[in-house]
Design a protein around this motif. Structure first.
Motif, PDB file in Angstrom:
ATOM      1  N   LYS A  98      37.098  -2.383  21.126  1.00  9.25           N
ATOM      2  CA  LYS A  98      38.343  -1.650  20.766  1.00  9.25           C
ATOM      3  C   LYS A  98      38.302  -0.094  20.860  1.00  9.25           C
ATOM      4  O   LYS A  98      36.887   0.237  20.593  1.00  9.25           O
ATOM      5  N   GLY A  99      38.950   0.309  21.234  1.00 12.44           N
ATOM      6  CA  GLY A  99      39.078   1.772  21.379  1.00 12.44           C
ATOM      7  C   GLY A  99      40.168   2.552  22.222  1.00 12.44           C
ATOM      8  O   GLY A  99      41.422   1.963  22.382  1.00 12.44           O
ATOM      9  N   ASP A 100      39.883   3.514  22.752  1.00 10.18           N
ATOM     10  CA  ASP A 100      40.885   4.430  24.059  1.00 10.18           C
ATOM     11  C   ASP A 100      40.392   4.711  24.951  1.00 10.18           C
ATOM     12  O   ASP A 100      39.219   4.843  25.345  1.00 10.18           O
ATOM     13  N   ALA A 101      41.177   4.566  26.075  1.00 13.02           N
ATOM     14  CA  ALA A 101      40.764   4.622  27.669  1.00 13.02           C
ATOM     15  C   ALA A 101      41.876   5.506  28.295  1.00 13.02           C
ATOM     16  O   ALA A 101      42.980   5.748  27.922  1.00 13.02           O
ATOM     17  N   THR A 102      41.313   6.081  29.279  1.00 16.94           N
ATOM     18  CA  THR A 102      42.432   6.800  30.175  1.00 16.94           C
ATOM     19  C   THR A 102      42.264   6.262  31.379  1.00 16.94           C
ATOM     20  O   THR A 102      40.807   5.936  31.955  1.00 16.94           O
ATOM     21  N   VAL A 103      43.055   5.687  32.055  1.00 17.33           N
ATOM     22  CA  VAL A 103      43.078   4.941  33.267  1.00 17.33           C
ATOM     23  C   VAL A 103      43.954   5.400  34.354  1.00 17.33           C
ATOM     24  O   VAL A 103      45.035   6.100  34.115  1.00 17.33           O
ATOM     25  N   VAL A 110      46.524   8.046  32.497  1.00 11.76           N
ATOM     26  CA  VAL A 110      47.328   7.376  31.570  1.00 11.76           C
ATOM     27  C   VAL A 110      46.518   6.909  30.487  1.00 11.76           C
ATOM     28  O   VAL A 110      45.641   6.264  30.834  1.00 11.76           O
ATOM     29  N   LYS A 111      47.018   7.298  29.043  1.00 11.93           N
ATOM     30  CA  LYS A 111      46.129   7.009  27.831  1.00 11.93           C
ATOM     31  C   LYS A 111      46.544   5.531  27.603  1.00 11.93           C
ATOM     32  O   LYS A 111      47.642   5.017  28.202  1.00 11.93           O
ATOM     33  N   ALA A 112      45.535   4.682  27.485  1.00 11.85           N
ATOM     34  CA  ALA A 112      45.540   3.514  27.168  1.00 11.85           C
ATOM     35  C   ALA A 112      44.838   2.752  26.029  1.00 11.85           C
ATOM     36  O   ALA A 112      43.595   2.356  26.310  1.00 11.85           O
ATOM     37  N   PRO A 113      45.274   2.919  24.860  1.00 12.13           N
ATOM     38  CA  PRO A 113      44.426   2.206  23.698  1.00 12.13           C
ATOM     39  C   PRO A 113      44.345   0.766  23.814  1.00 12.13           C
ATOM     40  O   PRO A 113      45.190   0.080  24.761  1.00 12.13           O
ATOM     41  N   PHE A 114      43.213   0.021  23.592  1.00 15.73           N
ATOM     42  CA  PHE A 114      42.929  -1.391  24.197  1.00 15.73           C
ATOM     43  C   PHE A 114      42.149  -2.038  23.168  1.00 15.73           C
ATOM     44  O   PHE A 114      41.453  -1.243  21.978  1.00 15.73           O
ATOM     45  N   VAL A 115      42.175  -3.496  23.041  1.00 19.73           N
ATOM     46  CA  VAL A 115      41.446  -4.290  22.376  1.00 19.73           C
ATOM     47  C   VAL A 115      40.949  -5.501  23.136  1.00 19.73           C
ATOM     48  O   VAL A 115      41.688  -5.943  24.026  1.00 19.73           O
ATOM     49  N   GLU A 244      25.934  -0.736  14.255  1.00 24.95           N
ATOM     50  CA  GLU A 244      26.738  -0.558  13.286  1.00 24.95           C
ATOM     51  C   GLU A 244      27.771  -1.846  13.457  1.00 24.95           C
ATOM     52  O   GLU A 244      28.300  -1.997  14.708  1.00 24.95           O
ATOM     53  N   PRO A 245      28.226  -2.142  12.346  1.00 25.01           N
ATOM     54  CA  PRO A 245      29.264  -3.412  12.460  1.00 25.01           C
ATOM     55  C   PRO A 245      30.415  -2.926  13.200  1.00 25.01           C
ATOM     56  O   PRO A 245      30.971  -1.862  13.060  1.00 25.01           O
ATOM     57  N   VAL A 246      31.160  -3.839  14.124  1.00 20.36           N
ATOM     58  CA  VAL A 246      32.021  -3.702  14.753  1.00 20.36           C
ATOM     59  C   VAL A 246      33.277  -4.888  14.377  1.00 20.36           C
ATOM     60  O   VAL A 246      32.689  -5.925  14.501  1.00 20.36           O
ATOM     61  N   THR A 247      34.350  -4.686  14.015  1.00 16.07           N
ATOM     62  CA  THR A 247      35.612  -5.622  13.558  1.00 16.07           C
ATOM     63  C   THR A 247      36.604  -5.501  14.538  1.00 16.07           C
ATOM     64  O   THR A 247      37.328  -4.587  14.773  1.00 16.07           O
ATOM     65  N   VAL A 248      36.694  -6.689  15.240  1.00 16.80           N
ATOM     66  CA  VAL A 248      37.744  -6.477  16.451  1.00 16.80           C
ATOM     67  C   VAL A 248      38.698  -7.701  16.006  1.00 16.80           C
ATOM     68  O   VAL A 248      38.417  -8.824  15.987  1.00 16.80           O
ATOM     69  N   SER A 249      40.257  -7.447  16.154  1.00 17.24           N
ATOM     70  CA  SER A 249      40.988  -8.542  16.291  1.00 17.24           C
ATOM     71  C   SER A 249      42.197  -8.274  17.284  1.00 17.24           C
ATOM     72  O   SER A 249      42.480  -7.121  17.504  1.00 17.24           O
ATOM     73  N   ALA A 250      42.744  -9.183  17.763  1.00 18.65           N
ATOM     74  CA  ALA A 250      43.782  -8.964  18.800  1.00 18.65           C
ATOM     75  C   ALA A 250      45.055  -8.448  18.234  1.00 18.65           C
ATOM     76  O   ALA A 250      45.272  -8.442  16.929  1.00 18.65           O
TER      77      ALA A 250
END
Length: 277
Positions: A98-103, A110-115, A244-250
């Motif tokens: 999970k995070g933020d991307a520029t594509v 263009v900014k693109a937050p993603f999971v 470090e722990p990472v928690t991800v959900s759709a």
């Protein structure tokens, strides 16, 4: 002077420039090696031995379950749709990010937050709402970064197999407070394709400069990797927050395209899951 220019200047001044090498192999970690054996070998790696240092970094990086990833691209890298990433990535118990991307959308950034969850990439490209981009490889396969066979560990082993022509040099990573040792080598673009995007068949055997900054203290994990795939272009990957722990959900709300695509997308363009109907 920007960050990448400072890095390149530091490398030149320290003499960390790899010559073109005649060939590379695809050595891998011995099957069945225990984590304790790997840790022992990592702690024993000499910082004046480039192959041992790269092998130790490959093993330590392969053992990571998660990390914070920052990717930055300068110049033009034709097969790469992401120009920046800032994300948490996990491979255990299953690949997630999970995070933020520029594509790149056409020629626009263009900014693109993603999971990335349960095998699918959900991205909010340009504020249009989260869409299902399938396996996400048409944009950027962020989960491959920690993969032992295709990601950063494999690249480090490719560097080790290339018998780096220059000795390790204590060139610091300018963005980290971790003491690092830098090693440079030439690696075929084919081995770099998982992090660089599509590489044309005629370019796959071309070797390009790669520099790895490796933590000087045990465990000797990868801190930074920089690839120069073409003159004037650079792809830099920074790793931090190891394990470090990472928690991800759709995302709670995922939209589908309003019209069902009638043909395959243009090469290199992001794909989306087709709408029902």
């Amino acid at each position: 002077m920007d960050r990448h220019q400072r890095v390149l200047t530091a490398l030149v001044s320290a003499g960390v420039v790899a010559g073109v090498l005649a060939g590379c192999s695809s050595e891998s970690t011995p099957v069945g090696e225990s984590s304790s054996a790997s840790a022992d070998r990592t702690s024993a790696a000499r910082t004046d031995d480039p192959k041992a240092l790269l092998d130790a970094a490959a093993n330590s990086t392969a053992e990571l379950d998660s990390a914070h990833l920052q990717l930055a691209v300068t110049g033009k890298v034709p097969g790469l749709k992401a120009t920046a990433l800032d994300a948490d990535v996990a491979k255990s118990p299953k690949n997630a990010a999970k995070g933020d991307a520029t594509v790149l959308v056409g020629t626009d950034e263009v900014k693109a937050p993603f999971v990335y969850s349960d095998g699918k990439l959900y991205a909010n490209v340009g504020g249009a709402g989260y869409l299902d981009y399938g396996d996400g490889k048409s944009i950027y396969d962020v989960t491959v970064v920690l993969d032992d066979k295709r990601g950063l560990p494999n690249i480090l082993r490719q560097m080790a197999a290339a018998s780096p022509a220059t000795p390790p040099s204590a060139v610091p990573d300018p963005t980290s407070d971790v003491d690092t040792t830098a090693v440079a080598a030439q690696v075929p673009l084919q081995a770099l394709a998982p992090i660089l995007g599509t590489v044309p068949p005629e370019q796959q055997k071309k070797a390009v400069p790669v520099t790895a900054w490796i933590a000087s203290d045990s465990p000797q994990r990868l801190v930074r990797l920089q690839v120069t795939p073409a003159p004037g272009a650079a792809v830099t990957i920074d790793l931090s927050k190891w394990d470090e722990p990472v928690t991800v959900s759709a995302p709670p709300a995922v939209s589908q395209p309003s019209e069902k695509p009638t043909e395959e997308p243009e090469p290199g363009q992001p794909t989306r899951e087709k709408a029902d109907g």
